[in-house]
Scaffold this active site. Structure first.
Site, PDB file in Angstrom:
ATOM      1  N   GLU A  42       0.868  -1.213   0.006  1.00  0.00           N
ATOM      2  CA  GLU A  42      -0.081   0.136  -0.070  1.00  0.00           C
ATOM      3  C   GLU A  42       0.917   1.230  -0.057  1.00  0.00           C
ATOM      4  OE1 GLU A  42      -2.941   2.384   3.235  1.00  0.00           O
ATOM      5  OE2 GLU A  42      -2.701   0.350   3.424  1.00  0.00           O
ATOM      6  N   ARG A  46      -0.303  10.437   1.330  1.00  0.00           N
ATOM      7  CA  ARG A  46      -0.079  11.409   2.119  1.00  0.00           C
ATOM      8  C   ARG A  46       0.991  12.518   1.947  1.00  0.00           C
ATOM      9  NH1 ARG A  46      -0.028   8.006   7.962  1.00  0.00           N
ATOM     10  NH2 ARG A  46      -1.892   6.761   7.474  1.00  0.00           N
ATOM     11  N   THR A  68      -5.197   5.803   2.450  1.00  0.00           N
ATOM     12  CA  THR A  68      -5.627   7.143   2.966  1.00  0.00           C
ATOM     13  C   THR A  68      -6.223   7.855   1.982  1.00  0.00           C
ATOM     14  OG1 THR A  68      -3.336   7.110   4.056  1.00  0.00           O
ATOM     15  CG2 THR A  68      -4.795   9.207   4.253  1.00  0.00           C
ATOM     16  N   LYS A 128     -10.511  -3.190   7.139  1.00  0.00           N
ATOM     17  CA  LYS A 128      -9.252  -2.790   7.875  1.00  0.00           C
ATOM     18  C   LYS A 128      -9.866  -2.273   9.302  1.00  0.00           C
ATOM     19  CE  LYS A 128      -6.216   1.386   7.775  1.00  0.00           C
ATOM     20  NZ  LYS A 128      -5.472   2.395   6.876  1.00  0.00           N
TER      21      LYS A 128
END
Length: 205
Positions: A42, A46, A68, A128
């Site tokens: 992943e 960010r 994210t 998750k």
């Protein structure tokens, strides 16, 4: 036939997470993952480098998820960059529908029973668990097991090397996410990835 995200996570037992601060050494990092038998990772959105990192890692034949992801605009950019699945810190109805319409796997973050139920109502059973340690970690997931027997979790957030075995021993944990797998020098990363291989039998069911 290519494995599904659930199958790939079940085989890997860990989901390495990268927040790219530089593109230097990125290819070496990807090659280290492949050499150690890890085919997916992943990359969190960010930093401004995230989309380019996804593009470069995809060239290496890694399955790269965008993490994210907070909205559809980010999802569109991630898909255009080559992301093969989406991960978000929370559960988003809009993202769930967007991903379903495009046949893209979506791994939403959940923490509470209400959020798990909401995910199930959307047809999502691979979730998750975030932030794992802050939300009770192993103890909470043990409590969820008999209540949500069809759900498999990928706990992420605050899990260090000392806690992996306890999580992977749980029947409802498919894999653990973590950034520490990819921290340090390239040789340190290789050593950590080799060490993770011994944990795989713990989660075989």
């Amino acid at each position: 036939m290519a494995p599904t995200l659930e199958e790939a996570l079940a085989a890997a037992k860990v989901l390495p997470i990268l927040t790219p601060r530089t593109l230097e050494g990125l290819e070496g990092l990807g090659e280290a993952l492949l050499e150690a038998g890890f085919s997916l990772m992943e990359v969190t959105l960010r930093t401004p480098l995230a989309l380019e990192a996804i593009r470069r890692l995809r060239v290496l034949d890694l399955e790269v998820g965008a993490g994210t992801v907070l909205n559809e605009a980010q999802a569109e950019e991630a898909l255009a960059a080559g992301a093969s699945f989406l991960v978000s810190p929370g559960l988003s109805l809009d993202l769930a529908r967007w991903a379903e319409a495009r046949g893209l796997p979506y791994l939403p973050g959940v923490a509470t029973p209400t959020e798990v139920q909401e995910a199930l109502s959307l047809g999502l059973s691979l979730l998750k668990f975030f932030p794992a340690e802050a939300m009770g970690g192993v103890r909470t997931l043990k409590a969820y097991a008999p209540i949500f027997p069809g759900v498999r979790f990928v706990p992420t957030g605050g899990i260090g090397p000392e806690g992996l075995e306890a999580y992977l021993a749980l029947e409802n944990v498919l894999a653990c996410g973590g950034s520490w797998f990819l921290e340090g020098s390239l040789e340190e990363v290789r050593t950590k990835l080799r060490g993770l291989g011994k944990l795989r039998p713990l989660a075989q069911r």
